[in-house]
Design a protein around this motif. Structure first.
Motif, mmCIF file in Angstrom:
data_model
loop_
_atom_site.group_PDB
_atom_site.id
_atom_site.type_symbol
_atom_site.label_atom_id
_atom_site.label_comp_id
_atom_site.label_asym_id
_atom_site.label_seq_id
_atom_site.Cartn_x
_atom_site.Cartn_y
_atom_site.Cartn_z
ATOM 1 N N LYS A 3 -12.471 -5.705 -17.742
ATOM 2 C CA LYS A 3 -11.980 -4.344 -17.539
ATOM 3 C C LYS A 3 -10.456 -4.326 -17.544
ATOM 4 C CE LYS A 3 -15.879 -2.641 -14.939
ATOM 5 N NZ LYS A 3 -16.333 -1.951 -13.742
ATOM 6 N N PHE A 4 -9.917 -3.239 -18.012
ATOM 7 C CA PHE A 4 -8.479 -2.982 -17.984
ATOM 8 C C PHE A 4 -8.206 -2.253 -16.677
ATOM 9 C CE2 PHE A 4 -4.900 -0.106 -19.413
ATOM 10 C CZ PHE A 4 -3.930 -1.095 -19.389
ATOM 11 N N ILE A 5 -7.634 -2.968 -15.701
ATOM 12 C CA ILE A 5 -7.459 -2.421 -14.362
ATOM 13 C C ILE A 5 -6.033 -1.905 -14.189
ATOM 14 C CG2 ILE A 5 -7.509 -2.953 -11.898
ATOM 15 C CD1 ILE A 5 -9.584 -5.137 -12.608
ATOM 16 N N ILE A 6 -5.918 -0.676 -13.743
ATOM 17 C CA ILE A 6 -4.619 -0.043 -13.494
ATOM 18 C C ILE A 6 -4.539 0.270 -12.004
ATOM 19 C CG2 ILE A 6 -3.135 1.929 -13.995
ATOM 20 C CD1 ILE A 6 -4.658 2.180 -16.673
ATOM 21 N N THR A 7 -3.485 -0.219 -11.382
ATOM 22 C CA THR A 7 -3.299 0.056 -9.959
ATOM 23 C C THR A 7 -2.220 1.126 -9.793
ATOM 24 O OG1 THR A 7 -1.695 -1.737 -9.785
ATOM 25 C CG2 THR A 7 -3.983 -2.273 -9.280
ATOM 26 N N PRO A 8 -2.258 1.865 -8.689
ATOM 27 C CA PRO A 8 -1.236 2.903 -8.473
ATOM 28 C C PRO A 8 0.163 2.296 -8.396
ATOM 29 C CG PRO A 8 -3.055 3.146 -6.924
ATOM 30 C CD PRO A 8 -3.247 1.843 -7.635
ATOM 31 N N LYS A 9 1.099 2.984 -8.982
ATOM 32 C CA LYS A 9 2.492 2.551 -8.939
ATOM 33 C C LYS A 9 3.077 2.927 -7.583
ATOM 34 C CE LYS A 9 6.943 3.234 -11.168
ATOM 35 N NZ LYS A 9 7.695 3.946 -12.189
ATOM 36 N N GLU A 10 3.750 1.963 -6.966
ATOM 37 C CA GLU A 10 4.397 2.228 -5.684
ATOM 38 C C GLU A 10 5.757 2.849 -5.948
ATOM 39 O OE1 GLU A 10 5.886 -0.176 -1.727
ATOM 40 O OE2 GLU A 10 4.504 -1.144 -3.106
ATOM 41 N N ASP A 11 5.924 4.083 -5.517
ATOM 42 C CA ASP A 11 7.176 4.786 -5.741
ATOM 43 C C ASP A 11 8.031 4.643 -4.492
ATOM 44 O OD1 ASP A 11 9.224 6.329 -6.670
ATOM 45 O OD2 ASP A 11 8.110 8.213 -6.643
ATOM 46 N N LYS A 12 9.132 3.916 -4.623
ATOM 47 C CA LYS A 12 9.999 3.678 -3.485
ATOM 48 C C LYS A 12 11.245 4.566 -3.514
ATOM 49 C CE LYS A 12 8.651 -1.135 -3.009
ATOM 50 N NZ LYS A 12 9.117 -2.514 -2.931
ATOM 51 N N SER A 13 11.340 5.438 -4.478
ATOM 52 C CA SER A 13 12.534 6.274 -4.583
ATOM 53 C C SER A 13 12.251 7.692 -4.094
ATOM 54 C CB SER A 13 13.041 6.314 -6.032
ATOM 55 O OG SER A 13 12.091 6.945 -6.860
ATOM 56 N N VAL A 14 13.323 8.351 -3.681
ATOM 57 C CA VAL A 14 13.243 9.749 -3.258
ATOM 58 C C VAL A 14 14.356 10.514 -3.958
ATOM 59 C CG1 VAL A 14 12.264 9.249 -0.989
ATOM 60 C CG2 VAL A 14 14.724 9.379 -1.255
ATOM 61 N N THR A 15 14.186 11.793 -4.045
ATOM 62 C CA THR A 15 15.214 12.647 -4.617
ATOM 63 C C THR A 15 16.055 13.202 -3.476
ATOM 64 O OG1 THR A 15 13.760 13.244 -6.440
ATOM 65 C CG2 THR A 15 15.632 14.694 -6.028
ATOM 66 N N MET A 16 17.381 13.129 -3.661
ATOM 67 C CA MET A 16 18.295 13.589 -2.636
ATOM 68 C C MET A 16 19.438 14.332 -3.321
ATOM 69 S SD MET A 16 20.103 11.298 0.346
ATOM 70 C CE MET A 16 21.215 10.409 -0.705
#
Length: 60
Positions: A3-16
């Motif tokens: 299977k081609f497994i895709i995991t959620p991307k961890e977003d460490k950035s915020v908009t300021m």
């Protein structure tokens, strides 16, 4: 077939949103053009550098 497994991307950035002097923005625009780095990346680098080298002096 595996299977081609895709995991959620961890977003460490915020908009300021910040306000800066227009001349400072122009300097970052020039630096961005010279270094082929985004203005956002350069400002993030500068902020991290400031935090890493900051010293808070206690009042006497």
């Amino acid at each position: 077939m595996e299977k081609f497994i895709i995991t959620p991307k961890e977003d460490k950035s915020v908009t300021m949103t910040i306000r800066i002097d227009k001349k400072l923005q122009e300097k970052y625009n020039e630096l961005s053009a010279k270094t082929n780095r985004s203005r956002n990346e350069l400002i993030s680098m500068a902020l991290q550098y400031a935090l890493d080298h900051m010293e808070i002096k206690e009042e006497p």
